[in-house]
Design an enzyme around this catalytic site. Structure first.
Site, mmCIF file in Angstrom:
data_model
loop_
_atom_site.group_PDB
_atom_site.id
_atom_site.type_symbol
_atom_site.label_atom_id
_atom_site.label_comp_id
_atom_site.label_asym_id
_atom_site.label_seq_id
_atom_site.Cartn_x
_atom_site.Cartn_y
_atom_site.Cartn_z
ATOM 1 N N LYS A 1 22.289 46.349 6.120
ATOM 2 C CA LYS A 1 22.629 45.164 6.910
ATOM 3 C C LYS A 1 23.881 45.444 7.739
ATOM 4 O O LYS A 1 24.878 45.926 7.219
ATOM 5 C CB LYS A 1 22.931 43.981 5.975
HETATM 6 O O1 G3P Z 1 21.139 35.759 3.843
HETATM 7 C C1 G3P Z 1 22.182 35.022 4.409
HETATM 8 C C2 G3P Z 1 22.518 33.889 3.515
HETATM 9 O O2 G3P Z 1 22.925 34.361 2.251
HETATM 10 C C3 G3P Z 1 23.597 32.987 4.093
HETATM 11 O O3 G3P Z 1 23.350 31.738 3.546
HETATM 12 O O4 G3P Z 1 23.931 29.501 2.747
HETATM 13 O O5 G3P Z 1 25.761 31.206 3.147
HETATM 14 O O6 G3P Z 1 24.535 30.177 5.083
HETATM 15 P P1 G3P Z 1 24.442 30.603 3.620
#
Ligand code: G3P
Length: 217
Positions: free
Chosen positions: A83
């Protein structure tokens, strides 16, 4: 549509892995920090557990160091997807790693223009963060619709990996829009199984069956 688990928690992955619904895993530095475990060991363990792509994120921001980190992460297992963030340096590294045959997941995507550049840089996956766009009153799934359309217009091979998923509706909308993957927190996968009418209907079936006094076995 493929479903990836969005977690670095080994127990959460083990709990859902035997359902057959887990097509891959995504992690990021925040999820690794939350797990409280070593990055390299955790990614290696997840790659042993899951056959599909496992995203492991670089932690540098300059191209030279990101490339070195990405090459080290890629050596952990064949199913590692490195990533990189959607920055100019990140896309330079995406191109270099992709040219070396490494799967690259370009993350922290928030615009269609960014997604277009990621595809041109040879990304295997693009990760638009729909939940974070919704959080600021933007239209996260609208971004997905635009990316899917543009990629189809030019037969671009980068897979749209819907990330920052907040609930079941994001998963359904992603599938309706033709996204390739949704990476889903374990609690959202669990919620996908559930509907109150299923529970109510099953209870009624069991109650009526019990009255017959019969048994299948
Ligand atoms: O894969 C990306 C994810 O983990 C981000 O999620 O909830 O932190 O926006 P969030």
């Amino acid at each position: 549509m493929k479903l990836f688990l969005d977690t670095a928690n080994i127990d959460e992955i083990k709990a859902l892995n035997n359902t057959g619904f887990v097509d891959g895993v995504t992690t990021n530095p925040s999820l690794i920090a939350k797990s409280g475990r070593d990055l390299m060991e955790t990614i290696a363990e997840i790659c042993d557990l899951v056959d599909g792509p496992v995203s492991a994120e670089v932690t540098a921001t300059d191209a030279e160091t990101m490339l070195k980190e990405g090459q080290k992460l890629a050596k952990i297992a064949d199913n590692v997807a490195v990533k990189v963030p959607l920055t100019e340096a990140g896309l330079l590294v995406c191109k270099a790693l992709s040219d070396q045959g490494t799967m690259v997941n370009v993350t922290l995507c928030f615009s269609t223009a960014q997604a277009l550049l990621a595809a041109k840089a040879g990304a295997k996956f693009i990760s638009p963060f729909v939940g974070r766009l919704d959080d600021i009153g933007s239209n996260g799934m609208g971004l997905i619709e635009e990316i899917v359309t543009i990629y189809a217009n030019y037969d671009m091979r980068t897979e749209v990996l819907v990330a920052s998923v907040r609930g079941v509706q994001h998963v359904v909308d992603a599938a309706l829009m033709g996204a390739d993957v949704a990476t889903v927190p374990p609690q959202v996968i669990s919620a996908m199984f559930k509907h109150p009418l299923t529970d109510k209907g099953l209870a009624a079936f069991m109650s009526d069956w019990e009255k017959t006094g019969q048994s299948i076995l």
